[in-house]
Design an enzyme around this catalytic site. Structure first.
Site, mmCIF file in Angstrom:
data_model
loop_
_atom_site.group_PDB
_atom_site.id
_atom_site.type_symbol
_atom_site.label_atom_id
_atom_site.label_comp_id
_atom_site.label_asym_id
_atom_site.label_seq_id
_atom_site.Cartn_x
_atom_site.Cartn_y
_atom_site.Cartn_z
ATOM 1 N N ILE B 92 0.858 -1.177 0.000
ATOM 2 C CA ILE B 92 0.000 0.000 0.000
ATOM 3 C C ILE B 92 0.896 1.230 0.000
ATOM 4 C CG2 ILE B 92 -1.842 1.255 1.199
ATOM 5 C CD1 ILE B 92 -2.310 -1.482 2.698
ATOM 6 N N CYS B 93 0.578 2.158 -0.850
ATOM 7 C CA CYS B 93 1.302 3.421 -0.839
ATOM 8 C C CYS B 93 0.447 4.446 -0.121
ATOM 9 C CB CYS B 93 1.607 3.881 -2.267
ATOM 10 S SG CYS B 93 2.636 5.363 -2.298
#
Lengths: 486, 158
Positions: B92-93
């Site tokens: 996840i960014c």
């Protein structure tokens, strides 16, 4: 590192640090945004990111200040459980005094040995009953104070420990075992030191002693032992004396060697001395000592052959005497000439005689009737090497006396000869003087005759002959005078 | 300080158990203080309606000073959502999982943030460099997240 507290009741959520979610410990408030955290938590968070964890505004450690005292008091007075609750401590107190409780009072705090002698760490409540290896405990058997660590070792060798006799299986304490005379123990005979080989149980010893042949004569052994002791002591004393005497013999031997070396060819080991020649003229006070030294080796009026007397001491004097000394009474000059004194005492009489003649002869002409070698010259005998030292000395002395006499007479003869020669020379001189006078007179007569022949010109001739140089000078350098003559 | 980390997690876990999770979020595994699993579901009208995803939290000894490593689980039949900030390997960014992590955040706060991130999505599509990232990405997303965010920013996606 701060303690991790367990709080008795759920604390007010306003007192929780939003980083660790626990009540503040040493709370710190930011100056810029007035958020409060545990000091440890906010310092760590600032090390990760230099911003306030709540509102992300820039923040540094310098922006922190201690929280309001009210907040500090609120968190410090929270009731907490003792950190040793898992061990069993039921104590609860304010958070700020828990440290004191743990350090000083909590019975479950770890402490070191109160005696300070072992490295063990134990809980405080057990410290008083703690038996460390250095604690002194009484031995149950003998009552001695033993260190706890050594107790097991001590019990195994305690004097009161019950042990079993190996021979009779009786149970008795170790202390009694030493004095325990076990009837079954194997003992040697009491006369074992005297040679009895019997060995058996103690009970049979008395029976054996009745029949023991050594026991029957044990008084003799005692007597014998004392005698042996006396003999051994005497032996020791004698051995000491022998050692001393051997030392004396050694020193005497060395002295004798040096005396022999000094005497040289005059040393006679057999005591046979030939008192011949001048030796008999010695004064009587010198002879007894010489005779006594010689008789010391001769063993009586009829002396044994020289070889026998020499062999008696051959064991003590095994060195060069057998090589250098000859036992023949006849003198041997060729042997003596090899000796160390040969240089001082030449053995050939002819060489001595010719040498003396060579010294005396040049004073006289060979043809002189009174200048021949005196008859006393033949009396200078060679040094008698076969005689004793005193005899040789006397011979040398006689030779010297004869020599002195010869020199004296020689001097007198020389004086007489000198006086005769002087008178003769005086006569010669007188006759020569008369002759010279006669010749002078003849010359005078001749001169007078010649003067009479040249009379008239005698002055000119005399002037010419006596002063020829002046005359020639006069004629050449003084023309004015010649003019006057003309 | 591992003990502070575990005390903080124990506190969070007890709160979760006592107070319950927010709607759409459920704790399914928290056996230790290293790895926790949650299910996350977007409530209300959204592109991800009635889709359930699984989130994995991994904590290190520096928590809560340092951020937890948060990923979608993509194994055992579980799928990651198709989202411009979610790679197909589950990474996840999100800024709060990287630079903007704050110690005051908590596990539940992260879950709520991600829930709202999914809910606000306009179009289900993969990140522009998904294939390249998945080829090279390490296991721990924290090591690349900041770098990837800069790439995404350059594409005006973040």
């Amino acid at each position: 590192m701060s303690m991790l507290f367990n709080y008795v009741s759920e604390p007010n959520s306003n007192l929780l640090c939003c980083i660790c979610r626990m009540p503040f410990i040493e709370p710190a408030t930011t100056r810029s945004c007035a958020h409060t955290f545990c000091r440890t938590c906010i310092v760590q968070a600032l090390g990760h990111a230099p911003q306030c964890p709540v509102d992300r505004s820039p923040l540094s450690v310098d922006d922190l200040q201690p929280a309001n005292p009210i907040i500090r008091s609120l968190v410090d007075e929270l009731i907490v459980e003792c950190i040793h609750r898992p061990s069993g401590c039921p104590h609860t107190c304010q958070r700020q005094i828990l440290t004191t409780h743990v350090a000083d009072a909590c019975p479950y705090s770890p402490v070191s040995c109160p005696k300070g002698e072992c490295d063990q760490t134990l809980v405080r409540k057990d410290a008083q009953s703690h038996k460390c290896p250095h604690t002194l405990v009484p031995c149950d058997l003998c009552g001695a104070q033993i260190q706890f660590a050594d107790l097991q070792t001590h019990i195994s060798e305690c004097d009161n420990t019950t042990v079993t006799c190996e021979s009779c299986a009786a149970e008795l304490s170790r202390l009694d075992l030493a004095s325990h005379e076990c009837p079954a123990a194997l003992v040697p005979c009491t006369q074992a030191s005297n040679g009895c080989a019997w060995t058996g149980p103690r009970t049979a010893l008395s029976m054996h002693l009745i029949s023991c042949p050594y026991e029957a004569i044990h008084r003799f052994f005692a007597l014998n032992d004392s005698k042996f002791d006396t003999i051994a002591q005497d032996n020791l004393l004698l051995r000491h004396k022998v050692d001393t005497l051997q030392g004396i013999i050694q020193s005497m031997k060395h002295e004798l060697q040096s005396v022999k070396a000094a005497l040289g060819p005059w040393y006679r080991p057999d005591g046979v001395y030939a008192y011949t020649g001048p030796a008999s003229d010695l004064p009587p006070d010198l002879q007894p000592s010489n005779a006594s030294t010689s008789r010391r080796f001769s063993l009586g009026d009829a002396p044994p052959p020289p070889h026998a007397s020499h062999d008696m001491f051959a064991a003590y004097f095994p060195s060069e005497t057998t090589d250098t000394s000859s036992f023949e009474p006849a003198p041997r000059f060729d042997h003596a000439s090899q000796d160390m004194f040969a240089a001082y005492f030449p053995s050939e009489p002819t060489s001595l005689e010719t040498a003396a003649r060579r010294r005396t002869l040049p004073a006289f002409r060979p043809g002189e009737p009174f200048a021949g070698p005196p008859a006393q010259q033949h009396m200078v005998a060679p040094v008698n090497l076969s005689a004793t030292l005193e005899g040789a000395f006397a011979g040398v002395r006689d030779s010297v006396v004869a020599l002195a006499t010869a020199v004296d007479s020689l001097g007198r003869r020389a004086d007489i000869a000198l006086a005769n020669e002087t008178l003769r020379l005086n006569d010669e001189v007188m006759s020569l003087r008369v002759n010279v006078h006669g010749l002078r007179m003849q010359v005078h007569t001749i001169m007078m005759d010649r003067n009479a022949q040249v009379t008239g010109r005698s002055a000119e001739i005399a002037s010419d002959g006596a002063w020829p140089l002046h005359g020639r000078l006069y004629h050449t350098s003084a023309p004015g005078q010649s003019i006057t003559k003309l | 300080m591992a003990s502070i980390s575990s005390r903080r997690l124990a506190k969070e876990l007890s709160e979760v158990k006592s107070e319950g999770c927010p709607i759409g979020i459920n704790l399914i595994k928290a056996d230790d203080f290293e790895t926790w699993w949650f299910t996350i579901e977007v409530m209300g009208e959204s592109l991800y309606k009635s889709e359930v995803y699984t989130l994995q939290f991994r904590f290190d000894a520096q928590y809560p000073i340092s951020a937890p490593a948060v990923t979608f689980v993509v194994k055992d039949g579980r799928q990651s959502p198709i989202h411009p900030h979610v790679y197909s390997n589950g990474h996840i960014c999100a800024s709060i999982l990287g630079n903007e992590w704050s110690p005051v955040l908590s596990v539940i706060a992260v879950c709520l943030t991600l829930q709202s991130m999914l809910a606000s999505c306009k179009k289900k599509e993969l990140p522009v460099d998904n294939d390249r990232y998945v080829r090279t990405a390490p296991d721990n997303p924290k090591k690349v997240c900041a770098h990837q965010c800069r790439i995404l920013l350059a594409h005006n996606i973040c």
